[in-house]
Every structure is written in structure tokens, then in C-alpha cells.
Design a protein around this motif. Structure first.
Motif, PDB file in Angstrom:
ATOM      1  N   ASN A  30      -6.972   5.735  -3.890  1.00 21.71           N
ATOM      2  CA  ASN A  30      -6.508   6.944  -3.212  1.00 21.71           C
ATOM      3  C   ASN A  30      -7.090   7.133  -1.683  1.00 21.71           C
ATOM      4  O   ASN A  30      -8.074   6.923  -1.239  1.00 21.71           O
ATOM      5  CB  ASN A  30      -6.921   8.137  -4.125  1.00 21.71           C
ATOM      6  CG  ASN A  30      -6.179   8.375  -5.304  1.00 21.71           C
ATOM      7  OD1 ASN A  30      -5.199   7.381  -5.751  1.00 21.71           O
ATOM      8  ND2 ASN A  30      -6.979   8.795  -6.351  1.00 21.71           N
ATOM      9  N   PRO A  42       0.899  -1.317   0.003  1.00 25.56           N
ATOM     10  CA  PRO A  42      -0.046   0.064   0.072  1.00 25.56           C
ATOM     11  C   PRO A  42       0.859   1.140   0.011  1.00 25.56           C
ATOM     12  O   PRO A  42       1.959   1.113   0.673  1.00 25.56           O
ATOM     13  CB  PRO A  42      -0.822  -0.074   1.302  1.00 25.56           C
ATOM     14  CG  PRO A  42      -0.558  -1.563   1.692  1.00 25.56           C
ATOM     15  CD  PRO A  42       0.596  -2.148   1.193  1.00 25.56           C
ATOM     16  N   PRO A  43       0.368   2.160  -0.727  1.00 31.77           N
ATOM     17  CA  PRO A  43       1.414   3.642  -0.613  1.00 31.77           C
ATOM     18  C   PRO A  43       1.235   4.193   0.602  1.00 31.77           C
ATOM     19  O   PRO A  43       0.406   3.776   1.815  1.00 31.77           O
ATOM     20  CB  PRO A  43       0.413   4.407  -1.501  1.00 31.77           C
ATOM     21  CG  PRO A  43      -0.985   3.983  -1.420  1.00 31.77           C
ATOM     22  CD  PRO A  43      -0.869   2.541  -1.306  1.00 31.77           C
ATOM     23  N   GLY A  44       2.325   4.767   1.008  1.00 30.61           N
ATOM     24  CA  GLY A  44       2.366   5.656   2.342  1.00 30.61           C
ATOM     25  C   GLY A  44       1.701   6.811   2.683  1.00 30.61           C
ATOM     26  O   GLY A  44       1.428   7.458   1.556  1.00 30.61           O
ATOM     27  N   THR A  49      -2.467  -8.505  -0.286  1.00 32.23           N
ATOM     28  CA  THR A  49      -2.598  -7.418  -1.212  1.00 32.23           C
ATOM     29  C   THR A  49      -3.320  -7.788  -2.548  1.00 32.23           C
ATOM     30  O   THR A  49      -2.967  -7.197  -3.622  1.00 32.23           O
ATOM     31  CB  THR A  49      -1.017  -6.826  -1.758  1.00 32.23           C
ATOM     32  OG1 THR A  49      -0.645  -8.243  -2.189  1.00 32.23           O
ATOM     33  CG2 THR A  49      -0.329  -6.530  -0.422  1.00 32.23           C
ATOM     34  N   SER A  88      -8.201   2.149   1.975  1.00 29.52           N
ATOM     35  CA  SER A  88      -7.948   1.689   0.777  1.00 29.52           C
ATOM     36  C   SER A  88      -8.373   0.354   0.526  1.00 29.52           C
ATOM     37  O   SER A  88      -7.934  -0.396   1.313  1.00 29.52           O
ATOM     38  CB  SER A  88      -6.602   2.258   0.581  1.00 29.52           C
ATOM     39  OG  SER A  88      -6.298   2.078  -1.026  1.00 29.52           O
ATOM     40  N   GLN A  94      -4.400  -1.593  -8.414  1.00 33.51           N
ATOM     41  CA  GLN A  94      -4.156  -0.374  -7.688  1.00 33.51           C
ATOM     42  C   GLN A  94      -4.868  -0.147  -6.501  1.00 33.51           C
ATOM     43  O   GLN A  94      -6.061  -0.411  -6.321  1.00 33.51           O
ATOM     44  CB  GLN A  94      -4.047   0.679  -8.779  1.00 33.51           C
ATOM     45  CG  GLN A  94      -3.362   0.691  -9.953  1.00 33.51           C
ATOM     46  CD  GLN A  94      -3.876   2.032 -10.694  1.00 33.51           C
ATOM     47  OE1 GLN A  94      -4.728   2.727 -10.590  1.00 33.51           O
ATOM     48  NE2 GLN A  94      -2.786   2.346 -11.569  1.00 33.51           N
ATOM     49  N   TRP A  95      -4.203   0.553  -5.559  1.00 34.34           N
ATOM     50  CA  TRP A  95      -4.822   0.805  -4.059  1.00 34.34           C
ATOM     51  C   TRP A  95      -5.776   2.305  -4.648  1.00 34.34           C
ATOM     52  O   TRP A  95      -5.309   3.095  -5.039  1.00 34.34           O
ATOM     53  CB  TRP A  95      -3.960   0.922  -3.027  1.00 34.34           C
ATOM     54  CG  TRP A  95      -3.257  -0.401  -2.629  1.00 34.34           C
ATOM     55  CD1 TRP A  95      -2.002  -0.680  -3.013  1.00 34.34           C
ATOM     56  CD2 TRP A  95      -3.706  -1.045  -1.824  1.00 34.34           C
ATOM     57  NE1 TRP A  95      -1.908  -1.868  -2.573  1.00 34.34           N
ATOM     58  CE2 TRP A  95      -2.745  -2.183  -1.526  1.00 34.34           C
ATOM     59  CE3 TRP A  95      -4.986  -1.281  -0.945  1.00 34.34           C
ATOM     60  CZ2 TRP A  95      -3.041  -3.422  -0.930  1.00 34.34           C
ATOM     61  CZ3 TRP A  95      -5.222  -2.515  -0.346  1.00 34.34           C
ATOM     62  CH2 TRP A  95      -4.223  -3.387  -0.104  1.00 34.34           C
TER      63      TRP A  95
END
Length: 315
Positions: free
Chosen positions: A307, A260-262, A274, A297, A304-305
Motif C-alpha cells: 500500500n 503498480p497502482p496509481g 514487476t 511500494s 501484490q504491491w
């Protein structure tokens, strides 16, 4: 009848034999009269020929016709002559006046001419002059969903063989047609139906849909199931002439959105997966508070996760 008087004074008359007697199958002719010394000549009747004997009879002093012994026999024409591509059969015999009727042999048809021959007084068969031509059936007829094979000869006795077209199979009927004596192709009744491959086979982690139906030449398209993505192989299968689906080799692997994005000043809380549908939660680090925004998310079908809009501010 004449008479005269001899020297002795008696009275005599000329002998008269009368009409000549009939002889079987003949006729006679008198050049003069029927008295003593006259002659009668016999001739065979039309259609008869002399085989033996004397043809002349003389009126004798006894008042009788003497000497003729003519024997006549009916003219025999023998076997009728051959006529190309025909056969004959006599209606009675082969003697004078008999008839022979010709017909075209099997595989031939009458083109023109007379079919009857008569045995003539000359001892010859006369009259028949028929001409027979070979039967031709023309091109063999088409049969749906088949191809025909033949040597190119379309005359009597020729054969044509039918085979199902590619993608079709025989379900009933005869595959051979023969040109008959009647000028028609007879015998073939082959029925062919399209090869049906049935339902396309399963490919792991995929689904399929048809572009048409399940018969020869139609296509099935495979797609990875939701949550999976294609990594290699062909996604199309075609129903072959062998009745099998061929070509598809699609390989699908589970979709993975990766780490996941930080989010600044926030920690990620997740369940270690994931894959599609996995969720991660964000919470502000110690010493920071949420100033609003989305803190969840989800891993989407795009890999893609979603936003994250969470904003963490310091106290």
C-alpha cells in the motif's frame, strides 16, 4: 536186559542198541526201549524242516540203530513282506530266528506299532505291524517383507517359493523352501529390503520436503520457490515399487505483481520490472507537494504491491 536159555544149554541175552545216535538238527523219541526191534522216531528241531530221508530208526540184531536218514534244513522265511511306506533290512539272514527291522521311508514318520519282525518256525515273518504316516511340515513360516506361494500341499518334498512384497527387493538368500523328512521347512533365506528412491528429482523453480523418508510409498511434496507461483501440475511425488519418484508435474512461473497502482497527483518511477522484490517510487507531480506518507511500494510474495500512503497536495 532180558535173557533166556536155548535148548542147547547156552545162555543168551537180548541185544540192546543203546541210545539212538544224534542226527544234525533233529531230536528223537523212543516209544518203548532200546532193545532189538525197538524204534526211534526223529523229528526236525524247531525252526527246521525235513527235506529228505527216513525219520524212523530200528534197533537191529547187530545192536545198531538202522534206517533213519532224515535231513533237516533251517526254515527260510524268504524276503520279509512289504509294509506300506516302509523299508526293511535283515540283521542276519532270512532263516528261522532271523530278524528284519523296518523303518519308515523318507518323508514318513512312525505313528505306532512294532518295528521288528522275526522269522518263525512256521516259515513266516511275524511281529512287525508298524504304521507310518506322511510327514507334514504345516504352513511354511513367514519371512519378513515377503509373500509365499505354494500349492497348498505341505507334505514331504513340497516346495514353497518366497517373493519380496511390492516395494521391497531381494538383497540376499534363497527364495525356495522344501518340506524335509524331519517335518521342517528348509532352505529359504530370502532377505528383502525396502526399495529406496533416493532424493526426489529436481523440478525447475521448486523445492521439496519429505513426508517420511525416501523408501517405497513415502511422499515428497513440491512447492514453488519464493518469487514463483504454481500455474499447473501435481505437487506430490510418491516413491514407487520401481524405485522411482512418480507423480509430480508442478510448473511454476515467476510471480508478477502487474502494473503498480496509481496515486493521485503523483508520478510512478520504476525499473520496468514487476516481479517479486521490485520497487516503485512515487513523487508528487509538478505543482504539488508531499503532505506525508509512504512513497515506496514493493512487489510482495502475495503478488501484490504494498500500500502507498503518499499524499500530494497542491500549492
Amino acid at each position: 536186559m532180558s535173557s533166556f536159555t536155548p535148548n542147547d544149554g547156552s545162555h543168551c541175552i537180548t541185544v540192546d542198541c543203546g541210545l539212538p545216535p544224534n542226527i544234525q538238527n533233529t531230536g528223537w523219541h523212543l516209544p518203548d526201549n532200546t532193545t532189538y526191534g525197538s524204534t526211534a522216531v526223529y523229528r526236525c528241531e524247531i525252526g527246521y524242516g525235513a527235506v529228505s530221508g527216513n525219520d524212523t530208526s530200528v534197533c537191529s540184531a547187530r545192536g545198531q540203530w538202522e534206517g533213519a536218514s532224515l535231513q533237516c534244513k533251517a526254515v527260510d522265511c524268504g524276503s520279509p513282506p512289504g509294509v506300506p511306506n516302509t523299508e526293511w533290512y535283515p540283521q542276519h539272514d532270512t532263516v528261522y530266528g532271523s530278524k528284519a527291522v523296518y523303518r519308515c521311508k523318507d518323508g514318513y514318520v512312525l505313528f505306532k506299532g512294532e518295528v521288528t519282525s522275526i522269522c518263525s518256525a512256521r516259515g513266516q515273518w511275524e511281529g512287525a505291524n508298524l504304521q507310518c504316516t506322511e510327514v507334514d511340515c504345516g504352513s511354511p513360516p513367514a519371512i519378513p517383507n515377503t509373500k509365499r506361494y505354494h500349492t497348498g500341499n505341505t507334505t514331504y518334498g513340497s516346495t514353497a517359493v518366497y517373493k519380496c512384497e511390492i516395494g521391497y527387493m531381494a538383497v540376499s538368500g534363497n527364495d525356495t523352501s522344501v518340506c524335509s523328512a524331519r517335518g521342517q521347512w528348509k532352505g529359504a533365506s530370502l532377505q528383502c529390503t525396502a526399495v529406496d528412491c533416493g532424493s526426489p528429482p529436481a523440478v525447475p523453480k521448486t523445492g521439496w520436503y519429505l513426508l517420511g523418508n525416501t523408501t517405497y510409498g513415502n511422499t515428497a511434496v513440491y512447492r514453488c520457490e519464493i518469487g514463483y507461483v504454481a500455474v499447473s501440475g501435481n505437487d506430490t511425488s510418491i516413491c514407487s515399487a520401481r524405485g522411482q519418484w512418480e507423480g509430480a508435474s508442478l510448473q511454476c512461473t515467476e510471480l508478477d505483481c502487474g502494473p503498480p497502482p496509481g496515486v493521485q497527483n503523483a508520478n510512478v518511477i520504476r525499473n520496468q520490472t514487476t516481479s517479486l522484490g521490485s520497487q516503485v517510487y512515487y513523487e508528487c507531480m509538478e505543482g504539488f507537494y508531499s503532505a506525508g506518507g509512504r512513497n515506496i511500494s514493493v512487489c510482495t510474495v502475495k503478488g501484490q504491491w504494498e500500500n502507498i500512503t503518499l499524499i500530494c497536495k497542491g500549492f
